[in-house]
Design a protein around this motif. Structure first.
Motif, PDB file in Angstrom:
ATOM      1  N   GLU A 129       0.824  -1.213   0.000  1.00  0.00           N
ATOM      2  CA  GLU A 129       0.000   0.000   0.000  1.00  0.00           C
ATOM      3  C   GLU A 129       0.859   1.265   0.000  1.00  0.00           C
ATOM      4  OE1 GLU A 129      -2.415  -0.530   3.454  1.00  0.00           O
ATOM      5  OE2 GLU A 129      -3.807  -1.895   2.449  1.00  0.00           O
ATOM      6  N   ALA A 130       2.024   1.206   0.700  1.00  0.00           N
ATOM      7  CA  ALA A 130       2.890   2.381   0.806  1.00  0.00           C
ATOM      8  C   ALA A 130       3.834   2.542  -0.392  1.00  0.00           C
ATOM      9  CB  ALA A 130       3.710   2.297   2.094  1.00  0.00           C
ATOM     10  N   GLU A 131       3.923   1.515  -1.224  1.00  0.00           N
ATOM     11  CA  GLU A 131       4.869   1.525  -2.342  1.00  0.00           C
ATOM     12  C   GLU A 131       4.414   2.488  -3.445  1.00  0.00           C
ATOM     13  OE1 GLU A 131       7.268  -2.058  -4.476  1.00  0.00           O
ATOM     14  OE2 GLU A 131       5.099  -2.156  -4.564  1.00  0.00           O
ATOM     15  N   THR A 132       5.353   3.295  -3.938  1.00  0.00           N
ATOM     16  CA  THR A 132       5.029   4.214  -5.031  1.00  0.00           C
ATOM     17  C   THR A 132       5.114   3.469  -6.367  1.00  0.00           C
ATOM     18  OG1 THR A 132       7.330   4.902  -5.315  1.00  0.00           O
ATOM     19  CG2 THR A 132       6.000   6.170  -3.742  1.00  0.00           C
ATOM     20  N   ASP A 133       4.605   4.103  -7.412  1.00  0.00           N
ATOM     21  CA  ASP A 133       4.632   3.475  -8.745  1.00  0.00           C
ATOM     22  C   ASP A 133       6.064   3.250  -9.218  1.00  0.00           C
ATOM     23  OD1 ASP A 133       1.909   3.390  -8.857  1.00  0.00           O
ATOM     24  OD2 ASP A 133       1.694   5.244 -10.013  1.00  0.00           O
ATOM     25  N   LYS A 134       6.933   4.211  -8.916  1.00  0.00           N
ATOM     26  CA  LYS A 134       8.335   4.125  -9.337  1.00  0.00           C
ATOM     27  C   LYS A 134       9.026   2.939  -8.646  1.00  0.00           C
ATOM     28  CE  LYS A 134      12.344   7.099  -9.988  1.00  0.00           C
ATOM     29  NZ  LYS A 134      12.931   8.418  -9.718  1.00  0.00           N
TER      30      LYS A 134
ATOM     31  N   ARG B  98      11.019  -2.715  -8.703  1.00  0.00           N
ATOM     32  CA  ARG B  98      10.948  -4.053  -8.113  1.00  0.00           C
ATOM     33  C   ARG B  98      10.576  -5.091  -9.162  1.00  0.00           C
ATOM     34  NH1 ARG B  98       6.850  -6.775  -6.019  1.00  0.00           N
ATOM     35  NH2 ARG B  98       5.451  -4.997  -5.973  1.00  0.00           N
ATOM     36  N   MET B  99       9.587  -4.749  -9.996  1.00  0.00           N
ATOM     37  CA  MET B  99       9.156  -5.677 -11.047  1.00  0.00           C
ATOM     38  C   MET B  99      10.259  -5.896 -12.087  1.00  0.00           C
ATOM     39  SD  MET B  99       6.191  -6.617 -10.120  1.00  0.00           S
ATOM     40  CE  MET B  99       5.351  -7.337 -11.490  1.00  0.00           C
TER      41      MET B  99
ATOM     42  N   LYS C 110      14.390  -9.464 -14.340  1.00  0.00           N
ATOM     43  CA  LYS C 110      15.797  -9.695 -14.660  1.00  0.00           C
ATOM     44  C   LYS C 110      16.277 -11.004 -14.015  1.00  0.00           C
ATOM     45  CE  LYS C 110      20.061  -7.020 -14.751  1.00  0.00           C
ATOM     46  NZ  LYS C 110      20.721  -5.796 -14.273  1.00  0.00           N
ATOM     47  N   ARG C 111      15.894 -11.219 -12.743  1.00  0.00           N
ATOM     48  CA  ARG C 111      16.267 -12.455 -12.051  1.00  0.00           C
ATOM     49  C   ARG C 111      15.661 -13.669 -12.746  1.00  0.00           C
ATOM     50  NH1 ARG C 111      14.918  -9.553  -7.450  1.00  0.00           N
ATOM     51  NH2 ARG C 111      12.968 -10.722  -7.240  1.00  0.00           N
TER      52      ARG C 111
END
Length: 193
Positions: A142-147, A152-153, A158-159
């Motif tokens: 919920e606290a995560e921004t779009d950036k 993260r995605m 990449k992994r």
């Protein structure tokens, strides 16, 4: 008691609740004269699938069409709640008079009238850890921004690609090993470091 109701549910037992049986699924069919909810019970997956198929045909839908992801989630949720219980995510540590502590969670369940109710349930320490991790994960999301989410995605992708490229190379080597062995005229051992 209504005679036709007796014939339908009592004499033939079709769709009625049987004693000491676990039903697969139940469908609300309406209410009786007193306002109590009436259900049609299914005791096998085949019977329930046939019922759903006939309902879809009567509505003019294609019965062979695959359900959407949203429908699957809704059915899964209903399956969890039909006669079963699930933890709401609220939990706490409770101190008992004997001096010991126990983990307690709030459980949501469906009573025999079909109403959702809450009750206390004792859980293990592992289950409490799982609930805590889920709570933190939810708060972080919920606290995560779009950036931050995009970064993260991107890292996860990449992994994944790195892992899959190694697996693809390994498969290609295994697939081509017999041909190389035949050309070299000796047996190959694929034991890498």
């Amino acid at each position: 008691m209504d005679y036709w109701k007796f014939i339908e549910h009592g004499l033939f037992g079709k769709g009625s609740a049987r004693k000491n049986y676990k039903y697969y699924q139940r469908v609300e069919v309406g209410t009786d004269r007193n306002g109590n909810t009436e259900y049609y019970y299914f005791y096998s997956k085949e019977a329930y699938d046939n019922y759903r198929r006939s309902q879809a045909i009567s509505r003019g839908e294609d019965p062979d069409r695959k359900p959407t992801r949203a429908q699957q989630k809704e059915w899964a949720k209903q399956k969890i709640l039909n006669g079963k219980a699930r933890l709401t995510g609220a939990y706490r540590r409770e101190r008992h008079p004997n001096g010991r502590g126990a983990w307690v969670a709030t459980e949501e369940y469906e009573d025999k009238d079909g109403k959702l109710k809450l009750r206390k349930k004792y859980i293990s320490g592992d289950e409490a850890t799982r609930l805590r991790n889920n709570m933190y994960r939810k708060k972080r999301a919920e606290a995560e921004t779009d950036k931050e989410k995009k970064a993260r995605m991107k890292a996860a992708k990449k992994r994944y690609n790195k892992k899959m490229s190694v697996a693809r190379r390994k498969r290609a080597v295994q697939k081509g090993a017999p041909r190389v062995a035949r050309l070299l005229g000796r047996k190959l051992t694929l034991q890498g470091k």
